[in-house]
Write an enzyme that holds these catalytic residues in place. Structure first.
Site, PDB file in Angstrom:
ATOM      1  N   LYS A  14       0.847  -1.206   0.000  1.00 22.55           N
ATOM      2  CA  LYS A  14       0.000   0.000   0.000  1.00 22.55           C
ATOM      3  C   LYS A  14       0.880   1.251   0.000  1.00 22.55           C
ATOM      4  CE  LYS A  14      -2.635   1.733   3.563  1.00 22.55           C
ATOM      5  NZ  LYS A  14      -2.616   3.218   3.527  1.00 22.55           N
TER       6      LYS A  14
ATOM      7  N   ASP B  60      -3.226   4.223  -2.337  1.00 22.72           N
ATOM      8  CA  ASP B  60      -4.198   4.763  -1.368  1.00 22.72           C
ATOM      9  C   ASP B  60      -4.101   6.287  -1.320  1.00 22.72           C
ATOM     10  OD1 ASP B  60      -6.066   4.989   0.633  1.00 22.72           O
ATOM     11  OD2 ASP B  60      -4.699   4.398   2.238  1.00 22.72           O
TER      12      ASP B  60
ATOM     13  N   LYS C 210      -7.003   8.228  -1.958  1.00 21.80           N
ATOM     14  CA  LYS C 210      -8.357   8.686  -1.583  1.00 21.80           C
ATOM     15  C   LYS C 210      -8.822   9.866  -2.440  1.00 21.80           C
ATOM     16  CE  LYS C 210      -7.977   7.023   3.180  1.00 21.80           C
ATOM     17  NZ  LYS C 210      -6.541   6.690   3.255  1.00 21.80           N
TER      18      LYS C 210
ATOM     19  N   ASP D 160     -12.884  14.713  -5.750  1.00 20.32           N
ATOM     20  CA  ASP D 160     -12.867  15.965  -6.517  1.00 20.32           C
ATOM     21  C   ASP D 160     -14.072  15.920  -7.458  1.00 20.32           C
ATOM     22  OD1 ASP D 160     -11.944  18.327  -7.945  1.00 20.32           O
ATOM     23  OD2 ASP D 160      -9.929  17.848  -7.250  1.00 20.32           O
TER      24      ASP D 160
ATOM     25  N   THR E 178     -12.232   6.985   9.938  1.00 20.73           N
ATOM     26  CA  THR E 178     -12.424   6.554  11.340  1.00 20.73           C
ATOM     27  C   THR E 178     -12.087   7.678  12.319  1.00 20.73           C
ATOM     28  OG1 THR E 178     -10.322   5.445  11.048  1.00 20.73           O
ATOM     29  CG2 THR E 178     -12.260   4.056  11.188  1.00 20.73           C
TER      30      THR E 178
ATOM     31  N   ARG F 260       2.291  -0.758  11.094  1.00 12.47           N
ATOM     32  CA  ARG F 260       3.289  -0.771  12.161  1.00 12.47           C
ATOM     33  C   ARG F 260       3.621  -2.135  12.776  1.00 12.47           C
ATOM     34  NH1 ARG F 260       0.561   4.435  14.700  1.00 12.47           N
ATOM     35  NH2 ARG F 260      -1.137   3.410  13.564  1.00 12.47           N
TER      36      ARG F 260
END
Ligand code: C5P
Length: 233
Positions: A36, A63, A65, A68, A127, A207
């Site tokens: 990613k 990724d 996002k 527009d 989130t 992570r």
């Protein structure tokens, strides 16, 4: 090993440089289906990095996002398809015209080039913002109705989305923490096995792999955990 679990694992390459990204991908690639590439890495290293990852044989999840006007998102979606990425993200609040434009433009561009079309993934509600499961499902449904077949969701919403959209939806869940990893800033976490059992097709992990003493072993352990999942489809 490239079993089913490896295909399901997406690694968030949230590192600052091309060199670090390629090193991490090289170390973990046997256990990771898709790398990613997010906003920071793409802003610093751009399409050249995506091409280098692809040349090394890695699947790509871009990724960025997109959000527009429909014409601009269509053009960006064409560029993503031309780059040969496997997945890319769009924001559902951009509206159904924008979502349809992303889907149709990426399909069209891939077909022109003889490439496999990318799966468009709709981000329902970030989130970091308040939301309800009903709102998430409603936004996912509007994306589905516009032709988008993928949804990014928290593992806690994966079951409701699977029930609402059926077996063909591609559900991708970040917020994954194996039992042996720290939660960091993720508050609504699930284990790899739980996320798959809740209906996720793919999990995004950053992570717990990146910060592990041995990222390759961490990726392997996550794949093995996913392979214990009992999937009912
Ligand atoms: O390091 P960690 O496993 O928390 O990384 C998760 C990845 O998924 C990051 O790239 C993060 O931006 C992304 N993500 C997330 N939660 C969301 C949406 C995306 O953690 N709701």
């Amino acid at each position: 090993m490239q079993g089913d679990g490896s295909r399901r694992l997406m690694l968030a390459l949230d590192v600052p440089t091309m060199e670090e990204a390629l090193d991490l991908a090289d170390a973990t690639g046997d256990y990771v289906g898709y790398m990613k590439v997010g906003l920071r890495l793409f802003t610093s290293e751009g399409p050249e990095l995506v091409r280098a990852l692809k040349d090394a044989g890695h699947g790509i999840f871009l990724d960025l996002k997109f959000h527009d006007i429909p014409n601009t998102v269509a053009d960006a979606s064409r560029a993503a398809a031309a780059l040969g990425v496997d997945f890319f993200t769009v924001h559902t609040p951009g509206g159904s015209k924008m979502l349809k434009a992303a889907y149709e433009a990426s399909e069209d561009e891939a077909a022109k080039r003889g490439l496999t079309p990318p799966t468009v993934l709709a981000v329902t509600v970030l989130t970091s913002l308040p939301s309800t499961t009903e709102e998430v499902v409603a936004r996912a449904r509007s994306a589905w109705d516009a032709g988008v077949r993928g949804i990014v969701s928290s593992p806690k919403e994966a079951r409701a989305l699977r029930d609402a959209l059926g077996p063909d939806a591609v559900i991708v869940t970040p917020g994954i923490r194996p039992s042996w990893a720290a939660a960091n800033d993720q508050s609504r976490v699930a284990t790899p096995k739980d996320a798959i059992e809740a209906g996720a097709n793919h999990i995004v992990v950053g992570r717990p792999i990146r910060n592990a003493d041995n990222p390759r072993e961490a990726a392997k352990a996550i794949v093995e955990e996913m392979e214990l999942a009992e999937v009912t489809e």
